[in-house]
Design a protein around this motif. Structure first.
Motif, mmCIF file in Angstrom:
data_model
loop_
_atom_site.group_PDB
_atom_site.id
_atom_site.type_symbol
_atom_site.label_atom_id
_atom_site.label_comp_id
_atom_site.label_asym_id
_atom_site.label_seq_id
_atom_site.Cartn_x
_atom_site.Cartn_y
_atom_site.Cartn_z
ATOM 1 N N LEU A 19 0.825 -1.208 0.000
ATOM 2 C CA LEU A 19 0.000 0.000 0.000
ATOM 3 C C LEU A 19 0.861 1.261 0.000
ATOM 4 O O LEU A 19 0.688 2.147 -0.861
ATOM 5 C CB LEU A 19 -0.928 0.000 1.208
ATOM 6 C CG LEU A 19 -1.771 1.275 1.356
ATOM 7 C CD1 LEU A 19 -2.825 1.356 0.264
ATOM 8 C CD2 LEU A 19 -2.411 1.346 2.742
ATOM 9 N N TRP A 20 1.762 1.363 0.965
ATOM 10 C CA TRP A 20 2.572 2.580 1.069
ATOM 11 C C TRP A 20 3.541 2.705 -0.090
ATOM 12 O O TRP A 20 3.895 3.817 -0.501
ATOM 13 C CB TRP A 20 3.301 2.598 2.414
ATOM 14 C CG TRP A 20 2.352 2.844 3.551
ATOM 15 C CD1 TRP A 20 1.948 1.960 4.497
ATOM 16 C CD2 TRP A 20 1.640 4.060 3.788
ATOM 17 N NE1 TRP A 20 1.024 2.545 5.326
ATOM 18 C CE2 TRP A 20 0.818 3.836 4.924
ATOM 19 C CE3 TRP A 20 1.605 5.301 3.184
ATOM 20 C CZ2 TRP A 20 -0.015 4.815 5.446
ATOM 21 C CZ3 TRP A 20 0.781 6.287 3.696
ATOM 22 C CH2 TRP A 20 -0.015 6.038 4.818
ATOM 23 N N ASN A 21 3.931 1.584 -0.674
ATOM 24 C CA ASN A 21 4.785 1.641 -1.848
ATOM 25 C C ASN A 21 4.048 2.259 -3.037
ATOM 26 O O ASN A 21 4.612 3.075 -3.778
ATOM 27 C CB ASN A 21 5.260 0.231 -2.199
ATOM 28 C CG ASN A 21 6.414 0.242 -3.173
ATOM 29 O OD1 ASN A 21 7.542 0.532 -2.811
ATOM 30 N ND2 ASN A 21 6.128 -0.081 -4.423
ATOM 31 N N PHE A 22 2.770 1.895 -3.217
ATOM 32 C CA PHE A 22 1.994 2.486 -4.311
ATOM 33 C C PHE A 22 1.748 3.980 -4.065
ATOM 34 O O PHE A 22 1.718 4.772 -5.017
ATOM 35 C CB PHE A 22 0.661 1.761 -4.467
ATOM 36 C CG PHE A 22 0.742 0.520 -5.306
ATOM 37 C CD1 PHE A 22 1.329 0.539 -6.563
ATOM 38 C CD2 PHE A 22 0.227 -0.687 -4.846
ATOM 39 C CE1 PHE A 22 1.413 -0.605 -7.339
ATOM 40 C CE2 PHE A 22 0.306 -1.838 -5.615
ATOM 41 C CZ PHE A 22 0.898 -1.799 -6.862
ATOM 42 N N VAL A 23 1.570 4.366 -2.812
ATOM 43 C CA VAL A 23 1.427 5.793 -2.507
ATOM 44 C C VAL A 23 2.680 6.546 -2.943
ATOM 45 O O VAL A 23 2.606 7.617 -3.572
ATOM 46 C CB VAL A 23 1.169 5.999 -0.998
ATOM 47 C CG1 VAL A 23 1.254 7.481 -0.636
ATOM 48 C CG2 VAL A 23 -0.190 5.440 -0.605
ATOM 49 N N ALA A 24 3.856 5.979 -2.630
ATOM 50 C CA ALA A 24 5.112 6.617 -3.028
ATOM 51 C C ALA A 24 5.284 6.623 -4.544
ATOM 52 O O ALA A 24 5.783 7.597 -5.123
ATOM 53 C CB ALA A 24 6.283 5.893 -2.359
ATOM 54 N N MET A 25 4.867 5.549 -5.225
ATOM 55 C CA MET A 25 4.968 5.500 -6.689
ATOM 56 C C MET A 25 4.077 6.558 -7.332
ATOM 57 O O MET A 25 4.463 7.186 -8.327
ATOM 58 C CB MET A 25 4.591 4.109 -7.197
ATOM 59 C CG MET A 25 5.600 3.034 -6.856
ATOM 60 S SD MET A 25 5.153 1.375 -7.462
ATOM 61 C CE MET A 25 5.486 1.558 -9.216
ATOM 62 N N ALA A 26 2.893 6.761 -6.765
ATOM 63 C CA ALA A 26 1.999 7.792 -7.292
ATOM 64 C C ALA A 26 2.607 9.173 -7.116
ATOM 65 O O ALA A 26 2.558 10.017 -8.031
ATOM 66 C CB ALA A 26 0.643 7.705 -6.595
ATOM 67 N N ALA A 27 3.208 9.414 -5.953
ATOM 68 C CA ALA A 27 3.831 10.714 -5.704
ATOM 69 C C ALA A 27 4.988 10.950 -6.665
ATOM 70 O O ALA A 27 5.137 12.053 -7.225
ATOM 71 C CB ALA A 27 4.312 10.791 -4.254
ATOM 72 N N ALA A 28 5.815 9.923 -6.881
ATOM 73 C CA ALA A 28 6.938 10.061 -7.804
ATOM 74 C C ALA A 28 6.453 10.327 -9.228
ATOM 75 O O ALA A 28 7.040 11.137 -9.958
ATOM 76 C CB ALA A 28 7.800 8.794 -7.769
ATOM 77 N N THR A 29 5.376 9.666 -9.631
ATOM 78 C CA THR A 29 4.843 9.860 -10.988
ATOM 79 C C THR A 29 4.302 11.273 -11.163
ATOM 80 O O THR A 29 4.439 11.869 -12.245
ATOM 81 C CB THR A 29 3.749 8.821 -11.277
ATOM 82 O OG1 THR A 29 4.274 7.514 -11.041
ATOM 83 C CG2 THR A 29 3.279 8.914 -12.716
ATOM 84 N N ALA A 30 3.688 11.820 -10.114
ATOM 85 C CA ALA A 30 3.204 13.201 -10.190
ATOM 86 C C ALA A 30 4.365 14.171 -10.433
ATOM 87 O O ALA A 30 4.245 15.126 -11.211
ATOM 88 C CB ALA A 30 2.463 13.561 -8.903
ATOM 89 N N VAL A 31 5.496 13.896 -9.786
ATOM 90 C CA VAL A 31 6.675 14.737 -10.013
ATOM 91 C C VAL A 31 7.202 14.546 -11.435
ATOM 92 O O VAL A 31 7.659 15.506 -12.078
ATOM 93 C CB VAL A 31 7.773 14.405 -8.980
ATOM 94 C CG1 VAL A 31 9.028 15.231 -9.255
ATOM 95 C CG2 VAL A 31 7.273 14.677 -7.563
ATOM 96 N N LEU A 32 7.117 13.319 -11.945
ATOM 97 C CA LEU A 32 7.562 13.066 -13.321
ATOM 98 C C LEU A 32 6.726 13.841 -14.337
ATOM 99 O O LEU A 32 7.247 14.279 -15.366
ATOM 100 C CB LEU A 32 7.484 11.569 -13.634
ATOM 101 C CG LEU A 32 8.659 10.704 -13.190
ATOM 102 C CD1 LEU A 32 8.415 9.252 -13.559
ATOM 103 C CD2 LEU A 32 9.963 11.185 -13.826
ATOM 104 N N VAL A 33 5.445 13.997 -14.067
ATOM 105 C CA VAL A 33 4.591 14.789 -14.959
ATOM 106 C C VAL A 33 5.137 16.214 -15.055
ATOM 107 O O VAL A 33 5.270 16.790 -16.146
ATOM 108 C CB VAL A 33 3.132 14.796 -14.457
ATOM 109 C CG1 VAL A 33 2.299 15.788 -15.265
ATOM 110 C CG2 VAL A 33 2.530 13.401 -14.547
#
Length: 452
Positions: free
Chosen positions: A299-313
């Motif tokens: 769960l917390w790993n997917f939260v971090a992946m979503a945050a990283a992807t937002a920065v990639l945008v």
């Protein structure tokens, strides 16, 4: 311990601590080591074309969209063949199939050696790319085999190490390509290096690995696993973790050359870092899941992946290379952690379901092992399809806007779905304890998923 020829082990009981300490651990770890070696080279052959496209300059006549389509085809085949590879272990034996599957890697490698030159048609490259996809199947058979060797309490570590060692094949082939490009060598040099390595892996597997007679051909297990909702729920989560890892491994170099104008050599200096770190941390993801519960880590790993992807945008829109590479590498690391934690969940989910059915002791362990081994092939196959989606998303994004920003927005939405699924299925507590129609066993099973 061996009563049949051809390195077959008749008796295998890793849950018996005395057996495990005296003979089981040593045998299991030996098989793990040589399984990792074969799977490692399989991953290298599977991701071969993510490297070869960097050698393919204007003289090859391929557009960026052509290259993304080529890598998508390779990823697709690698995902699909994981299903039959999973059950090949039960038909032929883990050691025997490792020898066969390792030897088969010669076919796509030799084929690429023959056709890799300007003037070859795009359709020929697609056909040879299809052959390279068989390298992706080695992961499924290796995971199914190693799952049978280790006790439940050590599966997170063992499966994480097995998968992580295989995944390292991605950055290794990229590093070898970097050295060859830097020395002004051609793609045939790279292919020539891997041909003898394939032969070595096959010979060592034949010499040092074992088959387990306890892993029987059980088509009923495949049907039962396919009918279980958790197989498909975990497939969705594995799309988010492994699908990200393999999809980004194929696409990273092409994004750097297409969107950020890097030369093949400049791209090669950067592309290996993310897959390398993502592979190395995969056993850590399994170990953390062993300690804290796979669903919590996932769960917390997917939260971090979503945050990283937002920065990639943002980095993609601003065309900030430094920020883009830094966060992309972080996303690789997170995908590796998630790979370890999601695969740790699978055997424990089916063990929990066995306990909920009233099974106990060895009976529950065998039931869980039977279904989890079959489910791993299906989950691994669907997860590989996530890599296809990533490459197709990048292809469409570059065709539409000339950048990968649109693809990253789509990936962000996918991670949001994974967060919701993980929380609602494996961590959310029932709203009420009474009047729900669920008995104590069902409620206890729901609570126990937080520990998987």
């Amino acid at each position: 311990m061996k009563a049949r020829g051809g390195r077959w082990i008749e008796y295998w009981d890793p849950e018996n601590e005395t057996f495990w300490k005296e003979t089981g651990r040593r045998t299991a770890r030996r098989n793990l080591f040589f399984s990792v070696l074969s799977e490692h080279i399989g991953f290298s052959v599977w991701t071969l074309w993510s490297v070869l496209v960097l050698f393919m300059g204007p003289e090859y006549g391929l557009s960026p969209a052509d290259k993304f389509l080529l890598t998508s085809v390779v990823t697709l085949v690698g995902a699909v063949v994981r299903v039959p590879y999973t059950f090949a272990v039960a038909v032929f034996g883990g050691r025997n199939w490792t020898v066969v599957s390792a030897s088969m890697l010669l076919v796509p490698t030799l084929a690429a050696f023959v056709v890799m030159e300007p003037g070859t048609s795009f359709s020929t490259f697609l056909l040879v790319g299809l052959l390279a996809g068989i390298g992706g199947g080695n992961f499924a058979s290796s995971m199914t085999n190693i799952n049978a060797f280790f006790p439940l309490r050590e599966k997170g570590w063992a499966l994480g190490l097995n998968a992580g060692g295989g995944n390292v094949g991605v950055p290794v082939i990229q590093l070898v390509a970097l050295a060859i490009i830097g020395a002004s060598g051609g793609p045939r040099v790279l292919l020539g290096i891997y041909i003898p390595l394939i032969l070595v892996a096959a010979v060592l597997a034949a010499r040092f690995m074992d088959n387990l007679t306890t892993v029987k051909n059980d088509t009923g297990a495949a049907k039962d696993a396919a009918r279980d909702a958790h197989t498909w729920i975990m497939s969705v989560l594995y799309v988010g973790t492994f699908g990200s890892f393999i999809g980004y491994s194929f696409a990273f170099g092409q994004v750097l050359t297409t969107q950020f104008g890097r030369t093949p050599l400049q791209a090669a200096y950067l592309t290996f870092i993310g897959p390398l770190l993502g592979s190395l941390v995969r056993p850590l993801g399994g170990r953390l899941a062993d300690r804290y519960g796979g669903s919590r880590i996932t769960l917390w790993n997917f939260v971090a992946m979503a945050a990283a992807t937002a920065v990639l945008v943002v980095a993609s829109m601003e065309r900030s290379l430094a920020l883009f590479v830094t966060v992309f590498v972080a996303l690789f690391v997170l995908s590796g952690l998630g790979n370890g934690s999601t695969f740790k969940m699978i055997p424990h989910i089916f063990h929990s379901k066995a306990l909920a059915r009233g099974l106990t002791g060895e009976e529950a362990v065998l039931h869980g092992r039977r279904l989890s081994g079959a489910a791993m092939g299906l989950i691994g196959a669907v997860g590989g399809l996530g890599g296809v989606g990533i490459n197709l998303a990048f292809r469409q994004s570059f065709l539409s806007s000339g950048s990968g920003t649109g693809a990253f927005v789509a990936f962000l939405a996918c991670y949001a779905v994974c967060i919701a699924v993980t929380w609602s299925v494996y961590l959310r507590r029932p709203a009420g304890r009474s009047g729900t129609g669920a008995g104590p066993a069902a409620e206890e099973t729901r609570r126990s998923y937080a520990e998987v």
